[in-house]
Design a protein around this motif. Structure first.
Motif: not given
Length: 432
Positions: A365-387
């Motif tokens: 969870h912490p790592v995916l939250v950090l990595l989600s910052g490189i994605f567009n705003e509308h993709q961040q929630e999906k990256v964290v949830a699915i990951g």
């Protein structure tokens, strides 16, 4: 057990909250709009294409008399430092509320963007103009729609939610297939008992709760796809199941590590690798579980939208991430002390594989939250949830493999002669 008490309290609190879907019902209030320099309604991520905003009103004459408007903005950062008039002047769209129903097409955009909707009227920015007597409020319904596959504005899902519905469906299919294959041998292993019976039971319950959370999320989003509101109760149940699974896994992993450490300090080798349930290890695990439970409940007060894994922009969300990192470091220290003094290669391998499952559970969870910052705003929630869902499911499978493997389970259970699911050993049974 202690974590079940936490779960019960959480369920009672969860029942208070409801999601604000993308079919939004409410009341336009002049006093609230004046107090907040614009009454905030909702946010919606529009996809590239012909988006649509539909409003429906009651008491249209009252809205006309108050010169009511809806303002739509791309960005509201820094709004707190703007005056009321400056805020109103920055609106990308201004829609006068003068009809019972109106369809507003959203301008074409090159990338998906968030649109924020505010309500204002003649009293919002006119501080000199007094509100004489109580004003009638205006009831409203706002429907926000993205283009579907054919380009027609019929999709209730925001761009940040697009694809989650299909993901949950595929995950349900995967859970169903896996349960059909492994439920009977797993039940046999649980029925026979053994030193690690409690661990296997907790793992099974956690996996079942994860599956129930996915199912409830799918039901919620299936209804959401039709009406933009969904089933708020299903969303609450999904979060509740996920939180109970998180609490159970945390309690089990901490109890095991602390128990093994205390067992080694007492030089007790009569029951190697078993779950030591001494008062000290139980107290340490229960204390951390209580802390996580407080953060989880606090987070629900901060964010009432239904997300199994929130955007972590709130204080409790950040504290939850820090807690996971601290726990991962603590477990790394404990397991390092155990493995560095362990002479048995079999046990060292056991501890190292256990560490992989722990770190994957706590750090994903912490790592995916950090990595989600490189994605567009509308993709961040999906990256964290699915990951996070996939990583934690893999973590549970790793732990299943560890405790049910014939090759590593030989020293801790008489079940080594039984055909077990998810086994890591590939050799013929006769070698054992």
């Amino acid at each position: 057990m202690y974590h079940f008490e936490i779960a019960t309290i959480t369920l009672l609190l969860q029942c208070v909250f409801y999601a604000s879907g993308k079919t939004v019902f409410g009341i336009f209030r002049s006093d609230l709009a004046r107090e907040q320099n614009g009454q905030y309604i909702t946010t919606f991520f529009y996809q590239v294409g012909n988006g649509l905003m539909v409003y429906r009103l009651e008491n249209v004459p009252v809205a006309v008399q108050k010169e009511a408007k809806l303002l739509m903005f791309h960005n509201i950062q820094g709004f707190d430092n703007l005056s009321c008039l400056d805020r109103v002047s920055r609106a990308q769209l201004s829609i006068t509320l003068s009809a019972e129903e109106h369809n507003q097409t959203i301008p074409q955009q090159s990338v998906p963007q968030a649109w924020h909707i505010l309500y204002v009227d003649r009293y919002t920015c006119e501080e000199q103009e007094e509100i004489l007597g109580p004003l009638e409020d205006v009831k409203f319904q706002i429907i926000l729609l993205n283009p579907d596959g054919a380009g027609n504005p019929l999709d209730h899902f925001s761009a940040e939610e697009g694809g989650l519905h299909s993901f949950y469906f595929l995950l349900i299919v995967a859970y169903f297939i896996a349960s059909c294959i492994y439920i009977q041998p797993l039940w046999q292993a649980l029925y026979k008992g053994g030193p690690m019976h409690t661990v296997l039971k907790v793992l099974s319950i956690a996996l079942m709760l994860q599956g129930m959370s996915v199912l409830f999320n799918y039901i919620h989003m299936a209804r959401y796809a039709r009406d933009g509101v969904g089933a708020p109760l299903m969303g609450s149940l999904a979060e509740f199941c996920d939180m109970v699974a998180q609490v159970q896994m945390l309690y089990m992993l901490l109890s095991l590590c602390m128990g093994w450490t205390l067992s080694r300090s007492r030089k007790s080798q009569s029951k190697p690798l078993q779950w030591d349930s001494s008062p000290l290890s139980t107290s340490l695990a229960a204390g951390v579980v209580f802390t996580q439970g407080v953060f989880l409940i606090w987070e629900q007060f901060e964010d009432t939208e239904h997300h199994s894994f929130h955007a972590q922009r709130s204080v409790p969300g950040v504290l939850l991430l820090l807690l996971r990192v601290v726990l991962a470091l603590l477990l790394a220290s404990v397991l390092y002390q155990i493995t560095s003094s362990e002479r048995s290669a079999l046990k060292r391998d056991f501890y190292l594989r256990f560490a992989k499952g722990c770190f994957l559970w706590f750090l994903c969870h912490p790592v995916l939250v950090l990595l989600s910052g490189i994605f567009n705003e509308h993709q961040q929630e999906k990256v964290v949830a699915i990951g996070v869902i996939l990583c934690q499911s893999i973590s549970v499978i790793i732990l299943y493999q560890l405790f049910l493997s014939r090759s590593l389970y030989w020293e801790v259970s008489s079940l080594s002669s039984v055909t077990l699911p998810l086994t890591m050993s590939r050799g013929p049974r006769g070698r054992y």
